[in-house]
Structure formats: structure tokens, C-alpha cells
Design a protein around this motif. Structure first.
Motif, PDB file in Angstrom:
ATOM      1  N   ILE D  39       0.765  -1.648   0.105  1.00 51.29           N
ATOM      2  CA  ILE D  39       0.091   0.004  -0.197  1.00 51.29           C
ATOM      3  C   ILE D  39       0.865   1.326   0.698  1.00 51.29           C
ATOM      4  N   GLY D  40       0.401   2.459  -1.065  1.00 49.23           N
ATOM      5  CA  GLY D  40       1.372   3.715  -0.708  1.00 49.23           C
ATOM      6  C   GLY D  40       1.570   4.406  -1.940  1.00 49.23           C
ATOM      7  N   PRO D  41       2.482   5.588  -2.075  1.00 51.82           N
ATOM      8  CA  PRO D  41       2.516   6.332  -3.437  1.00 51.82           C
ATOM      9  C   PRO D  41       3.072   5.241  -4.751  1.00 51.82           C
ATOM     10  N   LEU D  44       8.237   8.072  -4.591  1.00 46.76           N
ATOM     11  CA  LEU D  44       8.513   8.648  -2.993  1.00 46.76           C
ATOM     12  C   LEU D  44       9.281   9.776  -3.350  1.00 46.76           C
ATOM     13  N   SER D  46       8.412  13.384  -2.353  1.00 44.06           N
ATOM     14  CA  SER D  46       8.189  14.490  -0.607  1.00 44.06           C
ATOM     15  C   SER D  46       8.117  13.570   0.138  1.00 44.06           C
ATOM     16  N   PHE D  47       9.256  14.382   1.261  1.00 41.05           N
ATOM     17  CA  PHE D  47       8.781  14.296   2.922  1.00 41.05           C
ATOM     18  C   PHE D  47       6.638  13.294   3.565  1.00 41.05           C
ATOM     19  N   TYR D  48       6.109  13.852   2.709  1.00 41.63           N
ATOM     20  CA  TYR D  48       4.604  13.080   3.063  1.00 41.63           C
ATOM     21  C   TYR D  48       4.826  12.065   1.932  1.00 41.63           C
ATOM     22  N   GLU D  49       5.258  11.505   1.033  1.00 38.87           N
ATOM     23  CA  GLU D  49       5.061  10.250   0.533  1.00 38.87           C
ATOM     24  C   GLU D  49       6.328   9.173   1.436  1.00 38.87           C
ATOM     25  N   ASN D  51       6.443   8.889   4.345  1.00 41.07           N
ATOM     26  CA  ASN D  51       5.820   9.266   5.757  1.00 41.07           C
ATOM     27  C   ASN D  51       5.169   7.887   5.433  1.00 41.07           C
ATOM     28  N   LEU D  52       4.139   7.899   4.394  1.00 40.74           N
ATOM     29  CA  LEU D  52       3.014   7.195   3.947  1.00 40.74           C
ATOM     30  C   LEU D  52       4.067   5.701   3.601  1.00 40.74           C
ATOM     31  N   ALA D  54       6.919   4.727   5.004  1.00 44.07           N
ATOM     32  CA  ALA D  54       7.226   3.895   5.920  1.00 44.07           C
ATOM     33  C   ALA D  54       6.319   3.328   7.186  1.00 44.07           C
ATOM     34  N   SER D  55       5.133   3.616   6.622  1.00 42.52           N
ATOM     35  CA  SER D  55       4.600   2.934   7.596  1.00 42.52           C
ATOM     36  C   SER D  55       3.405   1.737   6.770  1.00 42.52           C
ATOM     37  N   GLY D  56       3.765   2.300   4.890  1.00 45.03           N
ATOM     38  CA  GLY D  56       2.791   1.170   4.287  1.00 45.03           C
ATOM     39  C   GLY D  56       3.799  -0.564   4.278  1.00 45.03           C
ATOM     40  N   ALA D  58       5.887  -0.817   6.919  1.00 46.77           N
ATOM     41  CA  ALA D  58       5.463  -1.581   8.186  1.00 46.77           C
ATOM     42  C   ALA D  58       5.125  -2.322   7.994  1.00 46.77           C
ATOM     43  N   GLY D  81      11.796   5.928   6.473  1.00 42.66           N
ATOM     44  CA  GLY D  81      11.112   4.826   7.073  1.00 42.66           C
ATOM     45  C   GLY D  81      12.354   3.838   7.636  1.00 42.66           C
TER      46      GLY D  81
END
Lengths: 247, 247, 247, 247, 247, 247
Positions: D39-41, D44, D46-49, D51-52, D54-56, D58, D81
Motif C-alpha cells: 500500500i502507498g504511493p 516517493l 516528498s517527505f509526505y510520501e 511518511n506514507l 514508511a507506514s506502508g 511496516a 523509514g
């Protein structure tokens, strides 16, 4: 060759110590004059006092014939008002702090500065960073004695400096700089049986200045020390009229 | 809450510009006074002039009742004599340069400083290193206009700043700091159609000072700015007797 | 003027402390909302938890009407996900760590950060280097108490902080930053009889943000925080569809 | 020996390029799996992407049996991440950016990073400072092409990189790092007739990880990457229940 | 693939230890030769000895057929004469110090170097600054044992290293580098029950070199290591004629 | 007082230029000898040549009576083998590069180094970082002329240096250091009509050394330059037996 040594504070005792150190030095054929600021604090232990002293030195030198000097040594560790003097005078001007630091670079990798008071610790660290020499600094170590007391009991001052120096060496110091003009004249005593050179700031300052003069060099007239044309001083009328002058 | 804004030079015109900026700001319930130094140069473009101004400001504030102020803003980019004021006053003292730099850190990674003259380029670089902020600096960019000319033709000054700013942005600037109190009042004009914030130093200085006062904080009384007890001033007798005073 | 204070963890207790601090502050005419992340860890003590929190905050803010806010304060020392929020929001966004550091620069030369756990020591050192402020750091000092325990016994927490602070001061600290939102509300107690300012991160963060808003400035739209156009999120179908959204 | 290569974005095309590079490498007896985030963009930038992503990542790794791997390579330049993964996994975890930088240190003094977009220039400079390697950086040089376009026309991408590289070399680069997983597989083409090594980030990442595994080393369990005990995740109920898990 | 491991001193015992470490490593299909310098000091504990060793290694390699090697490892921590070898040889050349540092960057934020003598402390700090890695250094910690004694009593050496390591960890070390080829072969013993990786310099050096060779990379031929055309050696006539040769 | 000036290469022409410069200097009552290395390359343009020269100088000085000298000047910019000489000799030893840099610090904020070849640019940058003086460096600027050509046509060399210097000044240089012993004797010609001091490295080196001797200081015997007891040299039998000696 003739040099002017400026003690930027007004302590007659300290000026006399500086004079004594100067007389003892191997000066070749250089003659010298040592003067104090005409006005200002008796010792310089804060930025507030540095500011007053910088202005007091400007006042003092303004009235003198500076053409007769080949170089000027500003004899207070901390180099108060140094940048302004470099701008204003066409002959080389050296501060005893910057000169001691420069010379230490040739004698060991990391220097320590011995200072009188705790307050001087962050002041010297700030100066070292301004000079861009942080990588070479082992630390700044205080004696916790006021500057004017340094003159009083040489024997215990020397013993105290030796104690503090041993601590500095453990923390990586390879050269020791006596960080106050009030400590002049005792470096050789401190150095005894030590494996690291101990730098007298007046001696290092004078010999560095002489090296520059002998190299026929002077301060850059472009960049940080570029002179700026004289400007009208507002508010000086009716006071000592030449007060805030330019050279 | 009441703040004192100190223009450390003696230019009436610049003091009036600073006053104008102050009047336009969103100040909440803060009242303010803007003063000039009573004595000193009309503009501050060298370290020599910084030294004179530092002493002139000390003279000026010495005679005032400082107890009525909750904070002091030193309104010359370059922060001349700032460390000495921080030592001397118990209320918070902020310089417009340090405040602009601090605020810029929250708005973009790399700042650029726009200055009037080439001479100010190394002066500002030196200050940024003294403040330990070199990693955040994109550069210092000169307009090549004397400070006192900045007041004369606002339209061409703005156009010139915009030109220089575009160059700064290409070299990595993410925020632009107008590096002279003489440039106050035009940041919003400069900022138009730009993608980077343009920081007015008087505004940034005032709002930072206000933030500190509202946070009920003041300058550290230990360390670099630790106050030193007042000392006798030698040589001041027979002159304006309170000249070199302490607060 | 209206600000949003975001606690990026999900501890109701900590959100309530932050709210309490906010209520006590001198806010002028600013109104505020304090929220927690809707999803994520109860406290943030590792980079792994920072990553989860950054995403949890994105999820939480995505569903809100952000147009009503003039500024956002991210209220976790460590500033997790801050750069991404700066990119995503058009109003200014400030982290309490960066704001505390910026404000400390105006109050003393060297700051110390007091943290809860040993683990946070290298985390904060890393952050300070990323922010380019290493020259101003005296050190990071741990209490060796978990974040969630900070809320429990205020009296012993304050005593412990005072102990650790004395150690920091000996090592050169001139300002003390309480490096955890969980330590909010006790700075004035800690500061008593100390000669150094103690910075509450929520207070410093709020007042810095307010200073930026009052200065009519916002985050640079060019450079490190330049926004990037929204992109399709793969893999989000059939899950909470707005999960990984963009503002 | 078995390694997991994680593409933290969701671009199937990029995962396939990474897989292709891996197949071509001299891997000895190491087997490997290449996966994308679930899951995710798609890219990558940007920092916003970050962050998403890093969580994806995990989320993706949480469901896998990580015990079968001897090491993990995070295959996005920018290392999104990374610190969190180092904390969470007991086997070594290496990011392709940090590995490329580390390897470049052994091949030349100053490295340059070639990136796709202007936006990545400050992002990479920030990362290099966070990693403490600023003294070794010649610069970051953009192609001004979106990441997803890098896959499309290899011939013109190579030509463009060679152009930009020549500029980097004039500015002091001694090694060139292809600063995007999307540039994998073309380093040898770029390097032709150049006098500087061109580093493929996937290759450098894999070989560095393998060197660590063969040296029988793993991430420090103390300090910056010290693991923190698992904590309850609030707000995850009724959603994909293992969402914010720990390894 | 075949590598040459050069012990730049003339200690047969140390060469044999290095050989032993090499035999124990997971080398895949790499064969290797370990040689000592033909001439020079038995151990290298000063810059004076480094200078002699650098010349002794040049003499030794000059007579060999270097075409058969795919890479060279210089196996003395301190990397004496490394830059000259990088210039002279077309295959990759890696020093065990630089390789250990590079590898440590991927395992923890701050490294400590364990050295034999106090004299090595400033030597290693100097090297770390030359390599631009000061931000990542926790410190250099001496055992206060001469290099040649390291070989004698492994058990007490290991115990001593473990003692010193605990001190290093308290001062922030996250990885420990055994900073002497004479300490090879004991890293795993030292590491037991510690939470930080302990890096054997010969192992790290070999695996880093192998990673570079497998990545098909070599030293930059432009910049710091650019080769210079061979030059006539004056004064070598009538002496061992190939003494000061070039490759 | 008597000084030894060591040209570490074997170019008779360059030794004669150095001698000529020395004769022209204001030396007070100091006598001097200028020698070349007995063995080694004719010019030193790489680290490989530095290594050979360091050993050649050790060989040359080993056979001399060093007790008659009060100081030694190593007269090759790049200071090859300097640290080893500082360890080995009890009198002060100064390199012309470190001395020129130290003196420049007193004359302007940022120095530029003028070098002969592009290859020397990263070599000098590396040296400046090793010396910890990066903050004071404006850059290193090449003439793109081999060292041995510098002697041939003084007029065009001077013209070329003036061209390159103007470029350096635009990039912030406030002092210019002639970064090669082969450029000695022309500083005053280069300096004409320039606003920045031009430093002759032999002159700066000699005067700095003399300043140290007159200050009665010598190299630290503790720390980086601490001497190490003499050690058996293996492999020297049957060769020039005193080859690798110690002082």
C-alpha cells in the motif's frame, strides 16, 4: 621598525606587566611603545566592557600619530574591537588571542585556553567559533580568579595554572594558551617539566606581528576588513569634538 | 506590555521608517517606543562603526529608566553590541539579525541574506558562523547600494531586491531575509509572486521578542551573557560623567 | 486567529496536559483546538513509532477542514512527520522541538535538552544535527523515566529534572529545553532559583507559531518543503478509502 | 544466505527493474526476494510520501515471516523509514542511499548525487547532513525528470545523466551516485569513458548488506536504533487489526 | 577473484594473525595472498613510522606483478600511505581504517575506535577529521598497551578491551571498531553479551573490498586520487635501482 | 640562530629559487642552510610522490648533525611528511603550507590557495580539512601549469596568477597564498594594485618559524606529535645500513 602595543583597559599595573614582558623579549631591532586606553574599565571581563574598551581605544588612537608605527598589537585576550582596528589602520593590526591561536596551530593539534573566570569560558568558545577554529580546540579552562588578582600572587597563580593545565592535557590539550594579558611573563615557569608548550599571549602576539611586518604584508583592504569612508558623527557637538573620529 | 526599539545609528530617517513599520504591525496590546542612539554614526556599515554605536547605545540607555520596558529590540542587522546589552539588562534583548535567522529556521531550510553593500557579505557570513548557523545559509547577496540610499527610491530598491533574490533562490535560498533595518516595510512587495517567504527584520525581531515575553522568559543569567559587577571607569572624570555607565 | 495543536500520539492524558498548558498561556485573541491522532501509539519513543504517528496524523488531518486554521503546531518533541506536514499544508506548521531550539538561540548560546529516556539522547542529537544546530548544543540529558510516567508524580519529576539540569549547566548549558510534550506545564517550577531559562516546548511552540502568523509569513513553497502534486495510492482500495490521502 | 529487497513504493515497474538489477549481480550463493509495499504511493518524491511509505512498509513486513531473511535492503534512495526498520528487525537493514554514500567514501573523496527532480536537491542535502557526511559532498544535481519517466526512455536518460555528470565533475565530484532506485541498471553505460566511478544504488546497497552479513555483524541494539518494547496501538480496532504492529 | 592483503609493517607474527583471520572468513570464491612489507618497522605507532612504511610498501609492490590482483587491502589501522596506493594502482585499494569506518556508518550512528596507545588517540582523531567523519565519532579509547603486546595474552587483551568498551558506550558509542590489525581475530569474543557490534578491521576491510570488486567499481581516476605520470627519481643511481619505483 | 630549509624534492632549480628568496628576506641575525632531499622525485605532485619524499627527507636528515639548528622549515606546499618530522626532531619544525595558512588568518578572513595543477585542488582541500580550517577557505584555484614550468617564464606565470587571483577574489578570497614553493619570489609582483595580501610560502614559513624560535617555543612532546622510541628496522640489512634511522 616600531610597534605600538595597546592595552585596551586602563589598568596601569597590567600595562606595566605588558611592558615588562616586551622588554624581556628577543625583539631584534624593533622598538616599541606600550600604552593603555585613556578611558574605560580597569579590566575587561564582559562583552559590555569590551564594547566600552573598543570605543575607548578608538578615542585614544585617534589623537595619536599612527604613521610612525609599522604595526599594532592589541593586548587583551578576547581581541575587543579588533575587527574595527583592522579596518581603520593601514599598518598590520594583530590581536593577542588570534595570534596565540595561530601560533599554537604550528606547535600541536589541539589547544587549550586557560582563563581567569568561568564567564570567560563561553566567551572564548564563542570567539574560537567566530575564528573558525573549533576543530582544534581541546577546551577552555578557568582558574576561577578575577583578572586583577592575577597580578597579586604570582607563585600561587602559577601553581593554580599548572593544576588546571594538567586537567586540560587529560582532555586532549597539546598546547596551552595563557588566555589573559594579565598572565603574561609566567609561561616559562608554567611550562617547566610539562611536555606541552605554554604560549604567552603578549610574546606570541608580538612575534606574530613582527613576522607579518618582516614579510612586508598587511591586512586585506578587501573583504571583512575593507575600510569604509569616514562618516559624520551625529550628537558629538559640544562634547570632546574629535571623540568618535576616524583614522 | 511595553517594548523599546533601539535604532543604534543616528539616522532620523531610519528611525522613522522603523517607527512606521512598528505602527503597521499586528501588535496586540503591546505599546512601544522607538529611539535612536544619541550619539554615533548615521549608518553602520563597518565594525569600526559597530564599535562606536555599541558605546553610543550604552550611553543612551544608561540615562533612561529601563524598568518600564518588558523587552528591548536592537534594530540594526548585524546586531552591534548585542551581547553587551544582553548582559546588562534584566529584560529580554533581541537583535533583529538573530531573530530573523531564528524565525527563518522554521520557514525553510536554507536562508539567504540580502545586504546593501559587498562589504556586508563577509560581515554577515562571519556573524552567521559566530551564531553557529552556517549549515542553514544559502549565501549573502549584495545590492551594491549604500544603506542611506535604500530610503530614497523604494520602487527601484524593490526591483533590485527581486533581481538579487532570484539569484539567491537559484543558489538554494528557501527564505529571504532583508538584511538591513533600512529595508524595513517592503517585504510584502518583494514577496509578491515569489514562492519563498521574505522576512522583514524589524517585524521578525518584534514578533520574536513578543513571543519571548509572552513565554515569560528572559536572557540566561549564566554563561555567555552572565552579568559582571560594575567596575570603576578610569579616565571619565571631567567628561560627561555618566558616560561609560552600567545599568 | 485560530490554531490547531496536534498531539501526534493517542494519549488522552497528554492531550489534556497540552490543552491545560494552552489555556494558561497569554494568547491574546487567538483561539485554538487541541486534538490527538485518531490512530497510533500512546507515546512516541522510537523512530518506528514516529513513522506510525506521521501516518496517523496524515489520516487524522485529511478528514478535517484545515482551511479554518491559521497555523498548526505539532506537539511532540522530536517533530515526527513535520517535514511532510510543512509540504502538505499552506498555513504555517511548526514543531515544538524546532521552535524550542529556535527560541533558545535568542536566550543563551548553548542549549541542553532534557529527555525522558536514554534512547532519546541519540535521537535528539541526530535531530539537532539534521537541523544544523550542533554548535549550539551543550548536550542531551536523560531522566531515565518513561514518557507516560512523566504525568504521574509531578513533584518528583520536577525534582529529577532539577538534578539533571544542574549537571547540564556544569557541562555548559545556558538554556534548558524540556524535551517532551509530557513535561509541559512545569517549566516555571523547574526554573525557580536557577540562572538559566527553562523552555516549555508547548509554550515556545505556540508563541513561535503565533509570531510567524502575526508576521504574515508561511512555509516556503520552494526547496525542502516544496509541495508535490497528489498521486494515486495503490493498494488502498477496499480499505478505509481516504486512508492515505493528501490535503 | 537470503536477503529481502523492499521497494517501499508500489510501482510494479520499478520493482521489476530492481529485480532485474539483482538478477544481473554477482551474488555468490545469496538468494533474494524483491517485494513492493502493499500500500502507498507509486513513487516517493516528498517527505509526505516518505511518511506514507514508511507506514506502508511496516504494514507489509508485519505480515511476513522475517525470520527467514539474513538481511533487508530498503531500495529507495532517500531511505524512507529506515531508522524505524533498523530498530524493529534483528537482522541487518541497509538503505540504498546510506550504502551508496558509504561505498563512495572508499572510491573518491567527494561524491555527487544525481537526482530526478529539483525538489530532491534539498532533500538529499538534508539527508547527507543528517548522516554527517557534508564534508564529502560535491553537490546534488537534478535531471529535472519525474521519477516515473526514468523508466521510459533509457537512452535519453543515460545521455541526460552524462551531461549532468560532467557538470558535477567540474564542481569537484569524484564519484557519481545514481540517486534513485529508478536509475538502477544503467551505471555501467553512464560510466563509459568517464574517469569517475558511477555507483548503482541497488548494487551498492546489496553488496554492502552482503558484506555486513558475511562479517557476521548486525545493527547496534543500543543507541539510535535501540528497540523499544511494543506498545498498544489506540484506534486500530475495527480496522485491519494487525495494522500497526511490531515485529 | 584474487586479493592482495598488505601488512605494511614487517612483523611476521602480525602477518600471520592477519592470515589466520583471512582463512576464517566467509570469502566465497575469493583467493588471497597476505604479504608483509619487505623493509620497515616492526610496528607502526607514529607518523614517522607511517612514512617509512609507505615507502617500504611502494618498494615491495613495485617488484610484484600486480596485474593478477583484483583488489588490494592495506592492513594497518591508520591507513599509512593509502592515498598514494590509490593513485598508483588501477584495481581498487581499501584501507582497513576507512573500510571499518564506512561499514560502521551502516550499523550505528556513533562509532568508537579502540586503540593500543594514548599516542594513537590524536592520530585517529586527526584521521577521522581528514575523512570528514567527525560528526559520527563518539571518541577514541586507548588500552595503554603497545601494539606488539596485543599478540601475547589474548585473554587479558580481550578483558581490557571489554572494560574500555563499556566506557566508550557510556560516552555514546554505538559501534566499536578494533583500531589495530594486531587486534584481529577477537571481535566475536569482545562482542559477547554486548549490545553493540564490534568490528574486526581485517574482516570489515576484506568484505568492503570484495563488495567493491563485486560491484565492478574502482578508485576514481580523477580528483584526489588522480594518477600522475611517472617521473625521474634523482639520487637512486648506485643504490637498489628499483627502489623508488612507480607502478 | 640557525635554520635549516629543506626542499623535500630533488629539483636543484627549485632549491636555488628557495635559496634566492631566503637571501632576499629580512632575516635579522639568522643564518640558514638550504638543502634538497638526496633522493626522490624532482617535483611533488601526488601523494605517491609525497610518500617517497617523506622517506627521502628522513634519509637525508638522518645523516646530518641536526643539533646545530634551531628550527627546520619544510619547503614544499602540501607539507609532505611534516607530522613525522615534528615527532622526530626536538627543535621546532614548520611546513610552509601550515605556516602560510596560519599567517593568513591574521590578515583576512578567507584565504585562497593558488596551485599549479587541477590535481592539487582536492589535495589542498583535503589538507585544509585535516588542519581544521575549512571555515576560512574561499577555495583552491589552479593555474593548470606543471610545477616545473613555473620556473621557466616568470612574466607569464605572474600574469596567469593575477588572472586566477581575480577569480578567487570574486569568490570571496581576502588573502592569496601562493601554494607551491616553485612560486616563491613573485608575491610582491602579483600583489601590485591588488587590495589583498599575497603570501609567499617560503617567506611566511621562515618568518613564522623565526617567530616560534624567538618565542622560545617548540613542538608539543605530547599528543599528535609525541615521539615514539626507536624500533628495529627489519629488512634494512645489506642495504645502506642507516637507512631507516631515527634522530
Amino acid at each position: 621598525m616600531r610597534c605600538l602595543i595597546v592595552n585596551p583597559n586602563t589598568s596601569v599595573h597590567m600595562t606595566s606587566s605588558i611592558n615588562h614582558t616586551m622588554e624581556e623579549l628577543d625583539k631584534g631591532d624593533v622598538s616599541f611603545d606600550v600604552i593603555s586606553a585613556e578611558i574605560g574599565p580597569e579590566s575587561l571581563e564582559s562583552f559590555y566592557e569590551y564594547n566600552l574598551a573598543a570605543s575607548g581605544v578608538a578615542y585614544t588612537l585617534k589623537k595619536m600619530d599612527m604613521q610612525i608605527y609599522d604595526g599594532v598589537l592589541l593586548a587583551c585576550f578576547g581581541d575587543p574591537g579588533l575587527y574595527g582596528l583592522k579596518e581603520s589602520l593601514s599598518c598590520p593590526v594583530v590581536g593577542i588571542a588570534e595570534a596565540s591561536l595561530s601560533m599554537s596551530l604550528l606547535l600541536g593539534y589541539k589547544f587549550a585556553i586557560i582563563v581567569s573566570l568561568q564567564k570567560a569560558v563561553p566567551m572564548m568558545i564563542n570567539m574560537v567559533h567566530q575564528y573558525g577554529l573549533g576543530q582544534r580546540m581541546a577546551g577552555v579552562f578557568p582558574l576561577n580568579m578575577p583578572v586583577l588578582d592575577l597580578e597579586k600572587d604570582k607563585v600561587s597563580v602559577i601553581e593554580k595554572i599548572r593544576q588546571v593545565s594538567r586537567k586540560a592535557i587529560i582532555q586532549g590539550a597539546e598546547t596551552l594558551i595563557l588566555g589573559c594579558a594579565g598572565m603574561t611573563g609566567i609561561a616559562k615557569e608554567v611550562e617547566k617539566e610539562m611536555k606541552v608548550p605554554v604560549i604567552d599571549p603578549v610574546s606570541a602576539g608580538f612575534h606574530s606581528l613582527k613576522a607579518i611586518i618582516e614579510s612586508k604584508l598587511t591586512t586585506a583592504r578587501h573583504g571583512l576588513y575593507e575600510p569604509v569612508p569616514a562618516k559624520r558623527i551625529i550628537g558629538a557637538e559640544g562634547r570632546d569634538s574629535k571623540y568618535f573620529g576616524y583614522f
